[in-house]
Design an enzyme around this catalytic site. Sequence first.
Site, PDB file in Angstrom:
ATOM      1  N   GLU A 114       0.767  -1.247   0.000  1.00 28.21           N
ATOM      2  CA  GLU A 114       0.000   0.000   0.000  1.00 28.21           C
ATOM      3  C   GLU A 114       0.802   1.304   0.000  1.00 28.21           C
ATOM      4  O   GLU A 114       0.718   2.110   0.935  1.00 28.21           O
ATOM      5  CB  GLU A 114      -0.969  -0.006   1.187  1.00 28.21           C
ATOM      6  CG  GLU A 114      -2.018  -1.087   1.080  1.00 28.21           C
ATOM      7  CD  GLU A 114      -3.090  -1.005   2.155  1.00 28.21           C
ATOM      8  OE1 GLU A 114      -2.927  -0.227   3.123  1.00 28.21           O
ATOM      9  OE2 GLU A 114      -4.106  -1.713   2.021  1.00 28.21           O
ATOM     10  N   GLU A 132      -5.722  -8.012  -0.652  1.00 30.79           N
ATOM     11  CA  GLU A 132      -6.459  -7.633   0.548  1.00 30.79           C
ATOM     12  C   GLU A 132      -7.890  -7.291   0.158  1.00 30.79           C
ATOM     13  O   GLU A 132      -8.116  -6.459  -0.724  1.00 30.79           O
ATOM     14  CB  GLU A 132      -5.838  -6.434   1.276  1.00 30.79           C
ATOM     15  CG  GLU A 132      -4.608  -6.748   2.088  1.00 30.79           C
ATOM     16  CD  GLU A 132      -4.182  -5.584   2.982  1.00 30.79           C
ATOM     17  OE1 GLU A 132      -5.065  -4.784   3.383  1.00 30.79           O
ATOM     18  OE2 GLU A 132      -2.982  -5.487   3.280  1.00 30.79           O
TER      19      GLU A 132
END
Length: 387
Positions: free
Chosen positions: A177, A283
């Site tokens: 991320e 995710e």
Amino acid sequence: MLFKSLISVAVFTAAASAKIFYAGVAESSGEFGVYSQTKQKGFGLPGRFGVDYSFIDKKGIDVYVDQNKVNLFRIAFLLERMCPLSYGLGAKFNETHFDYFKEAVDYVTKTKGAYCILDPHNYMRYNDPSQQPMTGSIIGDTSDKTAATTAQFGAFWGELAGRFKDNEKVIFGLMNEPHDMKTSLVIQNNQAAIDGIRKAGAKQLILAPGNSWTGGHSWTEGSDPSTQLTQLKDPESNTAFDIHEYLDSDFSGSHAACAQSVTKLSGVTSWLKQNNYKAMITEFGGSNTTQCASMLTDFIKYMDANDVYIGWTAWAAGPFWGSASACCTDSKQWGSLEPTSKASDGSPGLYETVWLKTIQPLVPKQLVWSGMSSVKGGTVTTKPVRK
């Protein structure tokens, strides 16, 4: 353009028989033990293995592989533990920490025969994880004299990949991320990592993240979108994109209510198709509500119906969650996806109420169990009996 040579008749033939080649769960606990309310730099480092952090519980891995028949795990670790601040980011490792990490990876891949994503859980930052995801210097930020360089990031990946180049079931997840930085710098860092991995002789699958938390919904949006990742080049044509997507109102995975439909992926899905790319969603998640169960079902079926998606890992299991929740509960303690997890009141945790109830029925009956990790997938079978 990126990886144009990876699409062939053989690939389309394989995709017709199985669109999802890899499916499983993220293992989160290796990044634990460093949070500091006062932003104390270095707090929890290096940490005590088995006390402050861990990587997997082998019994939990056994349940997922032997009973649930999944073939993919994403194991988180911290760069600051692998490359202590006294060394700096690069090719010099804390060998004791690496050995603990390798033991976990080897258990997943060699003992259980599954695939494993190596996940530096650092948000494209290094030197201060005390209040992740916001603390730490952005890797490659030349305006920050304390920041690790892009070259150091490439050297790190070259060293790590070199140590795993003979393990065909490893997948290199370049970074968790990246956010609040220029996409051009994400590209530079990703390319340095790809170059380092390939120079080390490792040919396995690479997962390259985008910007803006590598969110699928935002991939094609804004003035600095992740669509610029077409600039990446991989001489092995074995790189896919790493996408995250949650179903709550702000896409954060922190709220119990599911509010965003899978149609939010339409932009990135179209971009992947137009450019002949592949992706994994490493995710995603939702709570144990009826609404979320329906939307999670739609989400997983969407990935299965669009052959640009080759795999997924749900967020998250991990040995140190206890009754706390990794995802989607408005900070309530409903447990995690760890098989032994229970809610704080002793009731069934999210493993039972979300994984077994909603996700498990959608795990493909046939997955890839042999061969090098690949953007092309491979031959799919039911889980073989291991001697």
